[in-house]
Every structure is written in C-alpha cells, then in structure tokens.
Motif scaffolding. Structure first.
Motif, PDB file in Angstrom:
ATOM      1  N   VAL A 118      14.733  13.377  -0.712  1.00 56.17           N
ATOM      2  CA  VAL A 118      15.121  12.557  -1.920  1.00 56.17           C
ATOM      3  C   VAL A 118      14.833  11.012  -1.563  1.00 56.17           C
ATOM      4  CG1 VAL A 118      16.623  14.220  -3.181  1.00 56.17           C
ATOM      5  CG2 VAL A 118      17.405  12.680  -1.312  1.00 56.17           C
ATOM      6  N   GLY A 119      14.293  10.531  -2.423  1.00 59.19           N
ATOM      7  CA  GLY A 119      13.758   8.991  -1.872  1.00 59.19           C
ATOM      8  C   GLY A 119      14.600   8.161  -3.056  1.00 59.19           C
ATOM      9  N   LYS A 120      14.087   6.862  -3.304  1.00 58.66           N
ATOM     10  CA  LYS A 120      14.511   5.772  -3.905  1.00 58.66           C
ATOM     11  C   LYS A 120      14.511   6.140  -5.512  1.00 58.66           C
ATOM     12  CE  LYS A 120      14.640   2.130  -0.740  1.00 58.66           C
ATOM     13  NZ  LYS A 120      14.262   0.507  -0.568  1.00 58.66           N
ATOM     14  N   ALA A 170      13.230   9.608  -6.868  1.00 59.98           N
ATOM     15  CA  ALA A 170      11.949  10.282  -6.205  1.00 59.98           C
ATOM     16  C   ALA A 170      12.462  11.368  -5.620  1.00 59.98           C
ATOM     17  CB  ALA A 170      11.310   9.356  -5.375  1.00 59.98           C
ATOM     18  N   GLY A 171      11.783  12.673  -5.796  1.00 61.48           N
ATOM     19  CA  GLY A 171      12.231  13.940  -5.462  1.00 61.48           C
ATOM     20  C   GLY A 171      13.347  14.746  -5.982  1.00 61.48           C
TER      21      GLY A 171
END
Lengths: 400, 386
Positions: B35-37, B40-41
């Motif tokens: 999981v990103g910023k 995202a994800g």
C-alpha cells in the motif's frame, strides 16, 4: 451476511442507513435535528437509561448509529497511541466488535481533547473513522477492514500539536475530510469505497477544528468549508469551487449550520447569510449578541440558537437575527446542541443535559445530570439519545 | 464406500494442508505491504486482506511476523487482519494457537508491535499471561511490553515500601529506573528514590543535552525566517561573528539547570520576538549508533545532525511536550554535531512568549544512548582580544 463483501457487490448494494439513523457529526444532514417524536426528556444516573457500557478510553467524538448498530471511537495508551473503533448493538448495548489501530501521526494535544475527537461517519454498510492522528479507517459493519490511510504518510506535515478535531462527512460516494492546521492543509473528497482521492484542494495553513457541511443553498447542494478568512462552497462530488464568502474572524471551533436557504456562520459575531440573485451568499444580518463559544449553532423551527461562553442559550429569529430569548444554563459546553420534538438539548461538560422547550414559551423542561464528563455532541436514533462520556457510552431511553 | 473413498482422495488433492495454506500468505502479505501514498494499492490490499483473513488462525504467526518490516500504514492493515482472525475464532468458541503466540512473544527478534499484539490476544484467552510473562520483560526491546512490565514492577516495589522494607525497595526502584523509558514512570520512580535518599540524574537518564552554544537573533519577522539558511546552517564556527537581526551576533555558551534539559532562551539570553536562534552542541560517540534526536519546543524548529536536516516543524505555540519532535540519524564514531534552529514568531498573546527547547539523544524506544557532550565553547570576546 457474508463477512467478506467484494467491492463490486458493495458498489451494487443499497445504502443501509435510513432516515432514523444518526450517521455523522450532528446527524445525517449535519443539522443536529431529529424528526423523531418520542425522544426522552428526563433521565438521571439511575433512571431512564436503557443501557450503559464502559469504553476503553477517552474521546470527544459522538456516537453514530445506523441499521441498529452504534459506532464510537476512543483512544488509549501512553500518549494516546492506540486508536479504537467499537460497534455496539443499539438495542442491547452488547459489544459486537472492536478494532484497534496504531497511531501513525503525532499525538500531542491540549489536555481537554484527545485523538478520538472527530466523529465517525457511516452509511450503514461501512463506518469511516478519522482520528486526530490523521489516521483514516474504513471498516465494514462487521468490523472487516475495507481500507485505511495514514494522511501523515501522504502529506507529512499535516498535523497540529493542539489536536485535530474536524469530523469527516459523507455525501453520496464521497467522504469529505477537512484537514486545516499549521502544516499541509487541505479539503479532500475521498472515494468511500477505495480510499483514493477523488479531488483535493489546498487550504490556508491555519489551525482549525470546524467540520464541513453539505447544505442546500440557492437550490443546489454545496459543501461548505469554513476557514478563518473564507467560507468556501464546493460541489461535493467534483470539488469544483462554487463560490466563496469572505469576512473577518470566521470561527475555527464552532461550525456553520444551515437551514431554510440560510447559512449561519459563527465568528466574532454570528452572521446570517442568504443567497443573492446569482446564488452566492450575502450578509442578511449580523448577530452581535449571538457569538457561540465552542458549541456549534443550531437552526430549529425558524430560529437559530447559540451557546455563549457564559453558558447562555441565545435564541434569535433566523430571518432577522433578532434575539427573542435568552436562557441562562450552566456551562461550559463543548457538545453542540441538538433538537427533537420541540426541545433543544444542551449537554454541558459535567454531563448535565438541559432540555429546553422552544416555541412561544421557551422554558427548561428538565435538567438531567449524569455526573460524567461529556464533551461529545449527543445523537438521537430509534427513540433514544446517545451520549458518550470520557468513560461510558449511554443509551438514554426506555428499557425494551 | 467407493464413493466416500473417491471423495476423500479428491478432497485430499483439492484442499491444501495447513502448511500449504501458510505458504500462501506470501503474495497476500506482499500486496498488503505494498500500500502506498494516497490510497495507492488499497483495492489490491483489500482483496488480499480478505483472502488472508479467510485462511484463519493458521496464518496468525505469518501475519504477525510480517509486521517486522511493514511500514506504519501496512502495519495497521496487518494488525486488523490479526484482530479479525483472532476475534472470529474466540467468538466461535475456538482456541487460539496459544503455544505459538507465546513462542512468538518470547522471540525478541520479532517487532515490538507484533509481539505486543500477540501478547494482547494471548492475555485475552489466558488470564495468567501478564503474571507469567511481564516479570521477564523489564528490559524488553518493545516499548509497550516494557512499559507494562515496569508498571507491574513499580507496584511490587511499592509493596516493599509499604512493608517498610526500604533496602529492598531502594534496590528495586534503582533497577526499575534503568528499565523505565516513559517519562511518567520515570518520574514516579525518581520520586520514590529521592524519598529514599537517593540522587537521580534525570538529565543523564533521558540523555538530554544541557550545555549549548547559542547564537541569535536572526530575522524571523513575519515568520519568514524558518526557510532562510542563515550562516550557522552552512557550517558552525563558534568564534564567528554573524550579521544578525539587529547587528553583529556571536555564539554564547549556556547551560540549563532544568533536569529535563529545557533551555529557556528568553531568560538564559535575551527575549526577542520575530527571531531565530541556533543552538549547537558537539557530542562524542564511542561507536556508530542509530539514534533518535528528540526535541520539545513551543516554537518552529529544525534539527540538524552532522550538517544534515533530520527534522523540521513550522508550528508556533501549540504546546510543548517532551519528545514531541523526533528526527532519526546515525552518530558516527568520534565527534558529531547537533544544530537546532528555534524560531520565535511575533504573537503578542501572553501564552505565546515562550522561546525554548529541549533536545535529547536516545534509541528508538527512548533509552539514553552513550554519548558525551564535548567541551567546545566560543571564545569570550576578551580572549579574542588576547
């Protein structure tokens, strides 16, 4: 019900929240008004309480209620680093589930507030909990994680050392968060199903605790975002800015309220705004004796109500701002007043709720003390009033 | 019978054994950790989370282990998976894998967060857990387990004091002082030791720097000085004379007597509004050490370690709390430089006059690390004339 609902099904499934639910800060439409007719007016520590449950920690957030479930947040631990979302059965008070999260943002705050200050929002299928640490969590009604975000990971300086408090609000598929502080400040519309930004606007870098509001104004629903120098209106779905209203000293603690095509904007005074010919707001009146302290104003039955720093409930005609009644209560009040069935409910920080009958003869009809510190605004659902104190969640109503 | 046999064989082929289930966690955990910023994800992580939780208690330890290198966001995804699995098992009246949980808790190679989470679930199903495990956790590398262990031990030491066994209580509280990391517990322990006639050096215990060289004021009119790179940020020369806000300025040595290392610039030097101060200290480290440089201040602040900015926060008069600001870095063997930029704005409110800071060097759970403040100070103007 399947505990693992695929996102595709969530998209197709209807919203479970109904009109009787109290789904976010000051209710589904942010007015603080319930249409229910049988709302309790008298209770005490020992009488009139349907159920009472102990909470794991402090919080200033209000409980929200949908589809027979009560959701509330709390925080615990040394320096409030543990964040809790709890779900109770509205009928019995039985705890259905509890989920905990680690704070990813700073936990510094004024001692009066806590990391569980923002009120969660729910659409009946999911609950959206924002904490003062800037952790934003979406859980389904059974406590399964749908998504989460750490807003301090996305925007590293978004925080303050006093304690963030603006509550997230839901409008259709958009979850609106207003994060105004000394660091990166913004208002964003987040996709409630995925947690991704649909739109985002930078805001002034000033400390601010007000909760945004979606109101019908000049024939359209607008998202009102209140900052010290400007009240901005956006299309809540797209983030398109519709208009702005600038005035000096707009409040950073009490939030605006709206009703009957007027906006009541707190600040040094209370301003009554109505739409001009183009649908933008113009000043209708300035209420110099109507300045609210911490609690947000209430619009109810053609009148606007504010709670002053001296603990006085002011009542003015909404159309003119003319003060028609003042009732001395006992403050201080952190909780915002709510209304139902011809009564205004004002809960002070000592946990005493003044039930004030409004209309032609304004009078206090009951003074109900729980003797418990209450800073969160009450909620009404299913013929009951929900109050959360530092220690307990109360369901006020006849036992079933 | 033949049908049953076929079904059995088929199920043996189709249903993977528990070990195979556990082996399936890798891709799921990877998706969750990705999981990103800005979300995202999230969609992929949600699906992986659901699949992971479906696997049930067999994946508890894998999920807890995944916390070892998860970032704080992924850690909360993983935490909620553990909670959901464990909660469901308990609600269904099924047992948790208590032996595996206990073994995990005792494995100090694992993350403090993961071990604590395992501990909480073990304690939920086995009430003897705190009494059994906490006494051995006084020096636990996990801050929450250590904190609970210290709390239990404080109560025990108080029991000795209540029985008037001062010698045993003194020994116990001394041991506890070495273990405690959180200020509230340290203050309680220090109070007891002082009552027993002991001297407690809180400055050393926490690793505060009490002695600084400070140069000020530089201009912060309109709060515009925070991003300005004034000469000390380009390199510190304690004998330099700089052009300050109101004329030439030079470094001055100050030492605070505050046990928590608070340096009040207004009283130790001179009060200014709309001003920037730089505080410098050189410290010796015997070895390379990963450290945190933690600060508390009501003012906008930047922290530099060996010339590199490791923290900044531009916020004024919103509360001062020990350790509210944390920068991470590495002390190299030998001499290291700590530079702190402390900005005061021009607010007139009585509560906005504070211009102060405290800085300490510690490990990631707040324990002091070995370092020594070097005896470096600016030459007095009279010395310069010589």
């Amino acid at each position: 019900m399947n505990k693992f609902i695929p996102i595709g099904l969530l998209l197709l499934s209807p919203c479970l929240a109904s009109a009787a639910d109290w789904t976010q800060f000051r209710g589904a439409n942010g007015t603080g008004i319930s249409d229910e007719q049988t709302v309790p007016t008298k209770w005490s520590k020992t009488e009139g309480i349907r159920w009472k449950v102990e909470l794991p920690g402090r919080g200033l957030s209000s409980p929200v209620i949908a589809d027979g479930r009560v959701y509330v947040t709390a925080c615990t631990g040394y320096q409030q680093t543990r964040l809790h979302v709890l779900c109770f059965d509205a009928a019995s008070g039985k705890k259905l589930w509890e989920r905990q999260f680690w704070a990813t943002g700073g936990t510094g705050c004024h001692p009066n507030t806590s990391m569980a200050a923002p009120t969660p929002a729910t659409d009946g299928q999911r609950v959206y909990a924002l904490f003062a640490t800037c952790d934003l969590v979406c859980l389904d009604r059974d406590g399964n994680l749908v998504w989460l975000r750490a807003l301090t990971k996305d925007y590293p300086t978004v925080t303050n050392q006093v304690g963030m408090a603006a509550s997230p609000i839901l409008y259709k598929d958009v979850l609106v968060v207003q994060m105004e502080n000394a660091g990166e400040s913004f208002v964003a519309g987040i996709d409630k199903l995925t947690g991704k930004n649909k739109w985002k606007h930078d805001r002034e870098r000033q400390i601010n605790w007000v909760t945004p509001l979606v109101a019908n104004f000049a024939g359209r629903e607008v998202l009102l975002v209140q900052s010290p120098a400007e009240l901005s209106a956006f299309n809540p779905l797209t983030g398109e800015k519709v208009w702005k209203y600038q005035t000096k000293g707009i409040a950073t603690i009490p939030s605006a309220v709206a009703g009957k095509d007027m906006i009541f904007l707190p600040g040094g005074d209370l301003e009554g705004l109505r739409p001009d010919a183009k649908g933008s707001p113009e000043l209708a009146w300035t209420g110099t004796k109507l300045k609210p302290a911490t609690a947000s104003p209430l619009y109810y039955k053609d009148h606007v109500y504010t709670l002053s720093g001296a603990g006085i409930l002011n009542c003015a005609e909404a159309a003119t701002g003319k003060v028609v009644h003042q009732e001395r209560l006992k403050g201080p009040f952190s909780a915002s007043p709510i209304a139902a069935n011809g009564n205004v409910y004002c809960t002070n920080e000592e946990g005493t709720t003044f039930v004030v009958q409004v209309g032609e003869n304004v009078s206090i009809v009951a003074t109900n003390s729980l003797g418990d510190t209450i800073l969160g605004s009450p909620a009404i659902s299913g013929g009951a009033i929900y109050l959360r104190s530092d220690q307990y969640l109360y369901c006020i109503g006849e036992k079933k | 019978m033949r049908t049953l046999a076929i079904l059995f064989i088929a199920s043996a082929v189709l249903i993977p054994p528990p070990t195979a289930i556990a082996a399936d966690t890798g891709p799921l955990l990877t998706k969750i950790k990705a999981v990103g910023k800005e979300g995202a994800g999230n969609v992929e992580a949600t699906k992986a989370w659901q699949d992971l939780v479906k696997l049930g208690p067999a994946v508890l330890i894998d999920t807890l282990t995944a916390l070892d290198d998860a970032d704080p966001v992924a850690a909360n995804w993983l935490r909620s998976a553990v909670d959901s699995i464990a909660d469901r098992e308990i609600n269904a009246g099924k047992p948790l894998p208590v032996d595996k949980l206990e073994a995990f808790i005792k494995d100090t190679r694992r993350s403090g967060a993961g071990r604590r989470l395992a501990y909480e679930w073990l304690a939920r199903v086995d009430a003897s857990t705190p009494k059994r495990l906490l006494p051995g956790m006084l020096n636990d590398p996990g801050s929450e387990l250590r904190r609970d262990a210290v709390a239990v031990a404080i109560a025990d030491a108080q029991g000795l004091l209540d029985k008037d066994d001062k010698a045993a209580a003194r020994t116990a509280f001394k041991k506890l002082l070495g273990a405690a990391r959180d200020r509230d517990q340290v203050d309680v322990i220090a109070g007891k030791l002082r009552m027993l006639g002991e001297t407690v050096d809180l400055t050393a215990h926490f690793g505060f720097i009490p002695r600084w060289s400070i140069v000020m004021p530089f201009d912060n009119t309109g709060s515009k000085g925070f991003p300005v790179v004034y000469p000390p940020e380009k390199g510190v020369d304690l004998n330099a004379v700089y052009k300050g806000k109101d004329g030439d300025v030079r470094w001055k040595e100050v030492t605070t007597a505050d046990p928590y290392g608070m340096v009040d610039i207004n009283t130790l030097l001179t009060k200014h509004m709309g001003a920037v101060a730089y505080a410098f200290a050189a410290v010796d480290s015997d070895k390379e050490q990963t450290v945190q440089v933690r600060a508390g201040s009501n003012n906008a602040i930047k922290i530099f370690l060996n010339g590199k900015e490791i923290f900044n926060r531009e916020e004024y008069h919103h509360g001062n709390r020990m350790d509210q600001h944390i920068g991470a870095g590495v002390l190299k063997p030998g001499r290291n430089e700590i530079l702190v930029k402390v900005c005061q704005n021009e607010q007139k409110d009585a509560w906005a006059q504070s211009w102060s800071f405290q800085v300490r060097i510690c490990d990631d759970i707040g324990g002091a690390v070995p370092f020594k403040v070097r005896d470096e100070k600016p030459k007095a103007p009279s010395e310069e004339k010589k």
